[in-house]
Design a protein around this motif. Structure first.
Motif, mmCIF file in Angstrom:
data_model
loop_
_atom_site.group_PDB
_atom_site.id
_atom_site.type_symbol
_atom_site.label_atom_id
_atom_site.label_comp_id
_atom_site.label_asym_id
_atom_site.label_seq_id
_atom_site.Cartn_x
_atom_site.Cartn_y
_atom_site.Cartn_z
ATOM 1 N N LYS A 20 -7.814 2.077 -10.478
ATOM 2 C CA LYS A 20 -7.575 0.697 -10.029
ATOM 3 C C LYS A 20 -7.201 -0.171 -11.220
ATOM 4 N N ASN A 28 -11.046 -1.848 -5.077
ATOM 5 C CA ASN A 28 -11.032 -0.413 -4.794
ATOM 6 C C ASN A 28 -10.283 -0.145 -3.499
ATOM 7 N N TYR A 31 -6.664 0.350 -3.944
ATOM 8 C CA TYR A 31 -6.332 1.677 -4.456
ATOM 9 C C TYR A 31 -6.426 2.713 -3.333
ATOM 10 N N LYS A 34 -3.498 3.046 -1.140
ATOM 11 C CA LYS A 34 -2.402 3.790 -1.756
ATOM 12 C C LYS A 34 -2.688 5.291 -1.723
ATOM 13 N N GLU A 35 -3.891 5.689 -2.122
ATOM 14 C CA GLU A 35 -4.226 7.109 -2.169
ATOM 15 C C GLU A 35 -4.192 7.737 -0.774
ATOM 16 N N GLU A 45 3.964 2.774 -10.816
ATOM 17 C CA GLU A 45 2.548 3.114 -10.624
ATOM 18 C C GLU A 45 2.328 4.615 -10.771
#
Length: 64
Positions: A20, A28, A31, A34-35, A45
């Motif tokens: 992050k 968090n 993040y 995205k994950e 990124e």
């Protein structure tokens, strides 16, 4: 969606908080979105993550 990224992150004991910060994200949750593939990583990124982990973008995002 990015199961390889998640497993690499866990195997190297890299916390979500660390990534992050690397990406300059505020939370968090940002993040995790995205994950989990709800929000896409930009090429910039992906490069930051690859540099931090010490692998190539291809190894992280395109190999399973």
């Amino acid at each position: 969606m990015y199961n390889n990224l998640k497993s690499i992150r866990k195997s190297k004991n890299i916390s979500v908080q660390n990534l992050k910060k690397v990406l300059g994200l505020a939370t968090n949750a940002a993040y995790y979105k995205k994950e989990n593939g709800k929000v896409k990583f930009t090429l910039e990124e992906a490069k930051k993550i690859a540099d931090y982990i010490g692998l190539t973008i291809e190894e992280i995002f395109f190999n399973s």
